[in-house]
Design an enzyme around this catalytic site. Structure first.
Site, PDB file in Angstrom:
ATOM      1  N   LYS A  45      31.760  46.417  50.134  1.00  0.00           N
ATOM      2  CA  LYS A  45      31.888  47.401  49.046  1.00  0.00           C
ATOM      3  C   LYS A  45      31.998  46.699  47.692  1.00  0.00           C
ATOM      4  O   LYS A  45      32.243  45.492  47.626  1.00  0.00           O
ATOM      5  CB  LYS A  45      33.104  48.290  49.298  1.00  0.00           C
ATOM      6  CG  LYS A  45      34.419  47.537  49.333  1.00  0.00           C
ATOM      7  CD  LYS A  45      35.541  48.404  49.911  1.00  0.00           C
ATOM      8  CE  LYS A  45      36.843  47.639  49.901  1.00  0.00           C
ATOM      9  NZ  LYS A  45      37.895  48.357  50.641  1.00  0.00           N
ATOM     10  N   ARG A 142      46.554  57.823  51.905  1.00  0.00           N
ATOM     11  CA  ARG A 142      45.328  57.832  51.102  1.00  0.00           C
ATOM     12  C   ARG A 142      44.372  58.839  51.721  1.00  0.00           C
ATOM     13  O   ARG A 142      44.375  60.004  51.318  1.00  0.00           O
ATOM     14  CB  ARG A 142      44.736  56.423  51.029  1.00  0.00           C
ATOM     15  CG  ARG A 142      43.598  56.299  50.043  1.00  0.00           C
ATOM     16  CD  ARG A 142      43.230  54.859  49.737  1.00  0.00           C
ATOM     17  NE  ARG A 142      42.672  54.132  50.874  1.00  0.00           N
ATOM     18  CZ  ARG A 142      42.265  52.868  50.813  1.00  0.00           C
ATOM     19  NH1 ARG A 142      42.343  52.194  49.673  1.00  0.00           N
ATOM     20  NH2 ARG A 142      41.774  52.264  51.868  1.00  0.00           N
ATOM     21  N   HIS A 171      44.478  52.024  58.320  1.00  0.00           N
ATOM     22  CA  HIS A 171      44.445  50.982  57.283  1.00  0.00           C
ATOM     23  C   HIS A 171      45.867  50.624  56.858  1.00  0.00           C
ATOM     24  O   HIS A 171      46.704  51.498  56.664  1.00  0.00           O
ATOM     25  CB  HIS A 171      43.644  51.502  56.085  1.00  0.00           C
ATOM     26  CG  HIS A 171      43.342  50.455  55.042  1.00  0.00           C
ATOM     27  ND1 HIS A 171      42.666  49.294  55.327  1.00  0.00           N
ATOM     28  CD2 HIS A 171      43.622  50.412  53.715  1.00  0.00           C
ATOM     29  CE1 HIS A 171      42.548  48.573  54.218  1.00  0.00           C
ATOM     30  NE2 HIS A 171      43.120  49.220  53.225  1.00  0.00           N
ATOM     31  N   ARG A 228      38.175  44.100  60.062  1.00  0.00           N
ATOM     32  CA  ARG A 228      37.440  44.474  58.843  1.00  0.00           C
ATOM     33  C   ARG A 228      37.747  43.529  57.678  1.00  0.00           C
ATOM     34  O   ARG A 228      38.418  43.910  56.717  1.00  0.00           O
ATOM     35  CB  ARG A 228      37.811  45.907  58.428  1.00  0.00           C
ATOM     36  CG  ARG A 228      37.632  46.975  59.501  1.00  0.00           C
ATOM     37  CD  ARG A 228      37.745  48.372  58.901  1.00  0.00           C
ATOM     38  NE  ARG A 228      39.000  48.592  58.196  1.00  0.00           N
ATOM     39  CZ  ARG A 228      40.085  49.159  58.721  1.00  0.00           C
ATOM     40  NH1 ARG A 228      40.067  49.610  59.964  1.00  0.00           N
ATOM     41  NH2 ARG A 228      41.180  49.304  58.001  1.00  0.00           N
ATOM     42  N   TYR A 272      39.255  37.583  16.566  1.00  0.00           N
ATOM     43  CA  TYR A 272      39.856  38.855  16.155  1.00  0.00           C
ATOM     44  C   TYR A 272      41.378  38.783  16.165  1.00  0.00           C
ATOM     45  O   TYR A 272      41.981  38.240  17.076  1.00  0.00           O
ATOM     46  CB  TYR A 272      39.461  39.967  17.128  1.00  0.00           C
ATOM     47  CG  TYR A 272      38.007  40.340  17.120  1.00  0.00           C
ATOM     48  CD1 TYR A 272      37.381  40.816  15.970  1.00  0.00           C
ATOM     49  CD2 TYR A 272      37.263  40.242  18.287  1.00  0.00           C
ATOM     50  CE1 TYR A 272      36.030  41.179  15.991  1.00  0.00           C
ATOM     51  CE2 TYR A 272      35.913  40.612  18.318  1.00  0.00           C
ATOM     52  CZ  TYR A 272      35.314  41.078  17.159  1.00  0.00           C
ATOM     53  OH  TYR A 272      34.000  41.437  17.184  1.00  0.00           O
ATOM     54  N   CYS A 319      36.484  37.905  23.115  1.00  0.00           N
ATOM     55  CA  CYS A 319      35.671  38.984  22.557  1.00  0.00           C
ATOM     56  C   CYS A 319      34.872  39.648  23.675  1.00  0.00           C
ATOM     57  O   CYS A 319      34.985  39.275  24.837  1.00  0.00           O
ATOM     58  CB  CYS A 319      34.715  38.443  21.495  1.00  0.00           C
ATOM     59  SG  CYS A 319      35.512  37.392  20.263  1.00  0.00           S
ATOM     60  N   MET A 320      34.029  40.617  23.305  1.00  0.00           N
ATOM     61  CA  MET A 320      33.255  41.312  24.329  1.00  0.00           C
ATOM     62  C   MET A 320      32.266  40.363  25.016  1.00  0.00           C
ATOM     63  O   MET A 320      32.079  40.421  26.230  1.00  0.00           O
ATOM     64  CB  MET A 320      32.495  42.489  23.704  1.00  0.00           C
ATOM     65  CG  MET A 320      31.817  43.380  24.736  1.00  0.00           C
ATOM     66  SD  MET A 320      30.852  44.704  23.997  1.00  0.00           S
ATOM     67  CE  MET A 320      32.123  45.732  23.273  1.00  0.00           C
ATOM     68  N   ASP A 321      31.636  39.493  24.209  1.00  0.00           N
ATOM     69  CA  ASP A 321      30.537  38.686  24.747  1.00  0.00           C
ATOM     70  C   ASP A 321      30.732  37.191  24.556  1.00  0.00           C
ATOM     71  O   ASP A 321      29.873  36.410  24.966  1.00  0.00           O
ATOM     72  CB  ASP A 321      29.233  39.084  24.046  1.00  0.00           C
ATOM     73  CG  ASP A 321      29.124  40.588  23.892  1.00  0.00           C
ATOM     74  OD1 ASP A 321      29.070  41.263  24.933  1.00  0.00           O
ATOM     75  OD2 ASP A 321      29.137  41.078  22.744  1.00  0.00           O
TER      76      ASP A 321
END
Ligand SMILES: *Cc1c(COP(=O)(O)O)cnc(C)c1O
Length: 383
Positions: A45, A142, A171, A228, A272, A319-321
């Site tokens: 997943k 759950r 689980h 699992r 920043y 920063c973002m990038d």
């Protein structure tokens, strides 16, 4: 040299994830050896815990007995690739999607009597059979029928004519803690639920399963017919408390490169918010990775990276990038590898657990948060 550097496409982003496929298969074999004879459902997943769903599935298909995904769409993708491995969708199901499960030969989780009856009705309407695993809630709160009502689901299953009940599972909520008392309580509850079959002289579903990575490592009584593994398959332990009983190695390396170099003087804060500035002249390099790639901003001024065999501090806000790294007065060149997670060519390592600490989270979130805009490169060569 980096593993199969030559296979990295020309012009690829300098920020990339390298997944060592040999390690994945070795990890799976190590788990197989530990659980002696039990089947293995490889949990894929969340983009195979960030490792890339398609490539990981293709690589593990000959080695795993079963695949586990969270949602329908992940299972459909694997079927569209032509993979024939049985696939259990672990998450709760949405009624309108039931026909798609059946059409793509995906195993459904029946987590309530109502869901099971919806599956039966959909299969009957399609003139098809549905393969189902019953989900029992033994202490996670759950999804699943509570252990104290489990017989209602088990009895409902006996009434179905278009459903093959292949499995029954539960689980753990706390198998990764040092104190296994709650896990053992859940295990006892599950065993009582399984007693239903003996009490009624009925065969139990052939696949009874409960063990996640933590229980594979710590709780052999919970292995039943199938286990699992998720995070352990990728070579990472679920928690510091989990006993290190399976010899696995991390399969993922997250790397970038130096793309900018400068000297920064005192009085000239970095990034920043001006949260950091040097107290003497230092060399600062810029690395093109940021929270937009999944490198958590909360690690700002805490994270470390490896450049030319040494650890350096990330400085200023991430920063973002992009982000900045203080290399003190050492040298680095544009194009030098920057290891964010994993091993460098000198044998130094930054563990996923360290990032989890810096970010105030768990290794799972570090891995699954690596954005899909970061290209995945697959290498295979024993080191
Ligand atoms: C995610 C998941 C697993 C795998 O958990 P790990 O801790 O990564 O081993 C196993 N079973 C279910 C139902 C899950 O949702």
């Amino acid at each position: 040299m980096t593993l199969h550097e030559a296979t990295i496409a020309e012009g690829m982003r300098p920020t990339r994830v390298e997944v060592n496929l040999d390690r994945l298969s070795k990890n799976l074999q190590a788990i197989r050896q530990r659980v002696a004879g039990r089947k293995i459902l490889a949990v894929l997943k969340a983009n195979a815990y960030g490792h890339g769903l398609k490539a990981v599935a293709r690589h593990l298909a000959p080695l795993a007995d079963y695949f586990g995904v969270a949602v329908l769409e992940e299972g459909v993708l694997l079927r569209q690739m032509g993979l024939q491995t049985p696939i259990l969708v672990l998450g709760g199901i949405w009624e309108r999607q039931i026909p798609d499960f059946i059409r793509h030969d995906l195993t459904l989780t029946a987590s309530s009597v109502e869901r099971l009856e919806q599956i039966e009705a959909a299969a009957a309407a399609m003139g098809a059979r549905a393969r189902v695993h019953l989900k029992i809630d033994t202490g996670m709160e759950r999804i699943g029928v509570h252990y104290y009502n489990a017989h209602t689901l088990q009895e409902a299953a006996l009434r179905c004519r278009h459903v093959d009940v292949e499995g029954i599972y539960s689980h753990f909520a706390n198998a990764d803690s040092a104190d296994l008392s709650h896990a053992r309580l859940q295990l006892e509850r599950f065993m009582e639920v399984l007693d239903f079959y003996a009490r009624h002289s009925l065969p139990a579903p052939p696949l009874r399963h409960m063990a996640n990575s933590a229980a594979i490592a710590a709780l052999p009584e919970a292995w039943f017919d199938m286990v699992r593994p998720g995070i352990l398959l990728y070579g990472v332990y679920p928690s510091p408390e989990t006993p290190r009983t399976v010899p696995v190695q991390p399969a993922l390396t997250w790397k970038s490169r130096v793309v900018y170099f400068k000297v920064t003087k005192p009085g000239h804060p970095v990034s920043y918010g001006s949260t950091w500035q040097p107290d003497r002249m230092v060399r600062i390099v810029t690395v093109p990775v940021g929270y937009g790639d999944g490198y958590f901003r909360s690690m700002s001024n805490r994270a470390q990276v490896l450049i030319r065999g040494k650890r350096y501090a990330q400085v200023g806000r991430i920063c973002m990038d992009q982000m900045m790294v203080n290399i003190e007065w050492d040298s680095a060149w544009n194009g030098d590898d920057v290891v964010l997670v994993g091993e460098d060519d000198w044998g130094n390592r930054i563990a996923v657990e360290e990032l989890a600490d810096w970010a105030g989270t768990i290794p799972y979130e570090i891995l699954t948060n690596i954005n899909t805009r970061v290209p995945r490169v697959y290498v295979s060569s024993a080191r």
